[in-house]
Enzyme design. Structure first.
Site: not given
Length: 216
Positions: A38-39
């Site tokens: 993810g981020c």
């Protein structure tokens, strides 16, 4: 503050996660592990707190050099994932222990091409391996977690060869620590670090430790 984006992985208790049955036999002062979950702001924040981790660099992997920039990667069409490049000391933390934290705290490995509200292949869950041994240990641990039923859904983490790592732009480096009051950091990154400090106090650098941690 609730768990980030209601990611189910953040609510799975420590006791559900076994140690990896296989691990690397590593020697030397430093080793490397490249992960996508993810981020990269959030995953970076988690691993910067881990004892034995000497450096964490956010960046891109999986695509070509010409598209290794934030604007292009955000399109979801480059093949790149947002990744972190971890430099660690095998004398303090092993490859398998880092994988355990990756799967238990850093992200939800059952979400395909997304993490919470961050959607796209650039947010996929992946281990970018440099050697066959890294791939074998990661594959074995994924199978171990699936067979143990740690998550209600299958793990969708991909295993991809690391062709190249491209560092992210300067403003992404150490973003969470430099911007602790930024709304996204408060809502998504901070709960993951909090989970790490509660569930795995023995894995923390001294400056992150609590004298009386609330064990998860």
């Amino acid at each position: 503050m609730t768990d980030a984006c209601n990611l189910p992985g953040l609510s799975v208790p420590r006791s559900r996660f076994p140690d990896p049955a296989e691990d690397l036999a590593e020697a030397g002062a430093q080793s490397r592990l490249v992960l996508a979950g993810g981020c990269f702001w959030c995953v970076e924040a988690v691993f910067l707190a881990v004892d034995g981790v000497e450096a964490v660099a956010p960046g891109y992997a999986g695509g070509e050099a010409r598209t290794a920039n934030y604007e292009a990667v955000c399109s979801g069409t480059t093949g790149h994932a947002e990744v972190i490049d971890i430099t660690y000391s095998p004398a303090k933390v092993s490859f398998g222990q880092l994988l355990k934290l990756f799967f238990s705290v850093a992200h939800d490995p059952t979400q395909l091409n997304r993490q919470g509200n961050d959607i796209g292949t650039q947010y996929r869950s992946a281990v970018f391996y440099e050697t066959p041994e890294q791939r074998q240990v990661a594959e074995a641990y994924i199978s171990q977690l699936d067979e143990a039923g740690v998550y209600p859904d299958p793990i969708v983490t991909t295993l991809e060869p690391l062709e190249a790592f491209y560092p992210a732009e300067t403003y992404h480096q150490n973003f969470a620590a430099r911007n602790p009051r930024q709304p996204y950091i408060m809502a998504v990154a901070a709960p993951k670090v909090e989970k790490l400090t509660r569930a795995w106090p023995d894995q923390l650098k001294p400056e992150y430790r609590d004298d009386d941690p609330d064990q998860a």
